[in-house]
Design an enzyme around this catalytic site. Sequence first.
Site, PDB file in Angstrom:
ATOM      1  N   ASP A 295      31.093  12.438  47.945  1.00 48.85           N
ATOM      2  CA  ASP A 295      31.140  11.200  47.177  1.00 48.85           C
ATOM      3  C   ASP A 295      29.763  10.535  47.105  1.00 48.85           C
ATOM      4  OD1 ASP A 295      32.822   8.999  46.025  1.00 48.85           O
ATOM      5  OD2 ASP A 295      31.945   7.894  47.692  1.00 48.85           O
ATOM      6  N   GLU A 337      29.623  14.885  43.578  1.00 48.27           N
ATOM      7  CA  GLU A 337      29.989  13.787  42.679  1.00 48.27           C
ATOM      8  C   GLU A 337      28.734  12.988  42.411  1.00 48.27           C
ATOM      9  OE1 GLU A 337      31.614   9.657  41.545  1.00 48.27           O
ATOM     10  OE2 GLU A 337      30.744  10.070  43.476  1.00 48.27           O
TER      11      GLU A 337
END
Length: 657
Positions: A295, A337
């Site tokens: 993330d 990401e």
Amino acid sequence: MIDAQQIRHYAALSLERLWPRLETILHDEVSAAPADWRAFETRLRREWDRLFDLLFGLYGSHYDFFYHLEELLTATARSWLTRASWLKQLDERRSATPEWFQSQQMVGGMCYVDLFAGTIQGLRERLPLFKKLGLTYLHLMPLFESPEGNSDGGYAISSYRRINSELGTVADLSELAREFQEQGISLVLDFVFNHTSDEHEWARSAQAGDSEYQQFYFLFPDRTIPDRYEQTLREIFPTVRRGSFTWREDIQRWVWTTFNSFQWDLNYANPAVFRAMAEEMLFIANLGVEFLRLDAVAFIWKREGTSCENQPEAHQIIQAFHSLARIAAPALLFKSEAIVHPDDVMSYIGPHECQVSYNPLLMALLWESLATTEVKLLDHSMGHRFRLPAGTAWVNYLRSHDDIGWTFDDNDARWEWIDPVGHRSFLNQFYMGRFPGSFARGVPFQENPDTGDARVSGTLASLAGLEQAIQSGDEQQADLAVRRILMLYSIVLSIGGIPLIYLGDEVGTLNDYTYSTDPDKANDSRWIHRPQVNWTWHRQVEEDISTPHGQIFAELTRLIALRKQQPAIFDGEAEFVETGNGHLLGYVRHGGGQRLFVVASFSSQPQKMNADLLREYGTGYHFIDLITGQAFNTEHALQLEPYQCLWLEQETTTTIS
Ligand code: GLC
Ligand code: GLC
């Protein structure tokens, strides 16, 4: 300056010193599992030069480097020795077929456990649906312990070792991973490693004045340093809070918080942070995770005078994590990401960094083409930005739990005579339904009053026109909306890489406006596309093709099954080709003895493509569209209905009469 040869020398010497120490520390575990230990040694020695180089580069100047190195290796070894045997078998299988995730069999889905199924047990009950859809990859959005109320949808994590007790236990999760693995579905979880929540025990210790843990974060007594950094920082959530720092009354400090004020950025310049997070990563891996979604990768290293995004050290950190994974959890793959400029997105992808990555450029430009009805920017950008290094793959998606930002390269736009700034503003207006003739029903996300920047929230179906059509009772518009959705899916399913469905979209879920009445969600419009699933409705839709929702479900399921039969979609290349018609995107895929020519129309009017080009790209005269079964030949121009996508394969059974 230390050269590579010298580093290798240091690496060899360090390992020579460390290895006997490890064997002593882990004596009991090692004697209980000698074969596992040998396997560990082989992999460690294989990775060692790379790992040492990375860690030495990052932390070699710290007085306690060697201490951290020893602790890190001990933890890594322990993690491997306690890895479940079904995972060790998986490690072997995956290592024997490293290209497995590039297969056309791969289809991803993503969901929130609570909104989609209530609990882990509830998720198990959804297995028949996952099978029906053909999913082989399931991303469960963060389900770890996080603060009550607003937790950024779980992306503020208070413990990486415990999951939210309303969903189940860590043991349930691990059991689910194993069961789903047996069903051919790989578990995907997030590694939210840029920040923890302010309730994580490290943050709590920092709040209690523990200086060791204060160094886990970025704390400043006054605005001097934050002001200096902020001159070059981008604001990520400007409507929630201006700037990137939060004042904490309790500790009288400014805290670095790139996202929400309760998400504290970790300080990776501190080797203790790297080590602590590496241990959390290996713990998550041992739950049975096959893809770790890294993330917010872009933000993990800060450097004054820069945007503090995509710094070289961010790559070193990820590569070092990667190397540890190769040693202690070989089946684990990394997914990046990075929702940033296309060049930067690319920089995280590689066999030694992230093997898979979201493809935000394809996502954004598919929507861009849908708004303009023209494919020039999409075609031009993909032409030189779709190709990836060997052994890696895109995750291609239309929607996710996040907003859509208009990421494309400004020079790509100018190349096509598009003004990038004006164009982004048009796209925002279009998808917020403020542009005359727009079919979309999106809402703004994080409009920045200073820069005019904004992103868009909304579900696939609402952005593609279904909400407006249903509300106005316009069947023709509803039909067009369904066509748009299926055309977009036909592309992500045939272009290569792993197609990812944001679950809910398989039945054309519309925007849910009720979030605005919940104070924990009201100022984050992304909740408009994160509704609670209504299963009575969902089940009806699955059976009923008289509604647009049912049509989407039935046709999407069929397209997925069709994809899985096409060897040309395995790995490899998509070659983007000129279609001679500005509304038509064309690409050729070949592999496994098959050649596919895909052509997709972004127009609401019928379109044609020149027959000569078809002959050239298809290298034949007679074709079958795999989607409709319709036959075509190169005597006539290719005719496409509004928003039609054709998967053309040369007809091999034609008999010449
Ligand atoms: C990622 C998540 C997003 C979250 C952010 C901060 O971008 O996808 O939902 O807000 O990270 O963790
Ligand atoms: C920013 C980040 C991205 C995140 C998003 C959340 O754009 O770059 O990682 O998904 O914010 O909205």
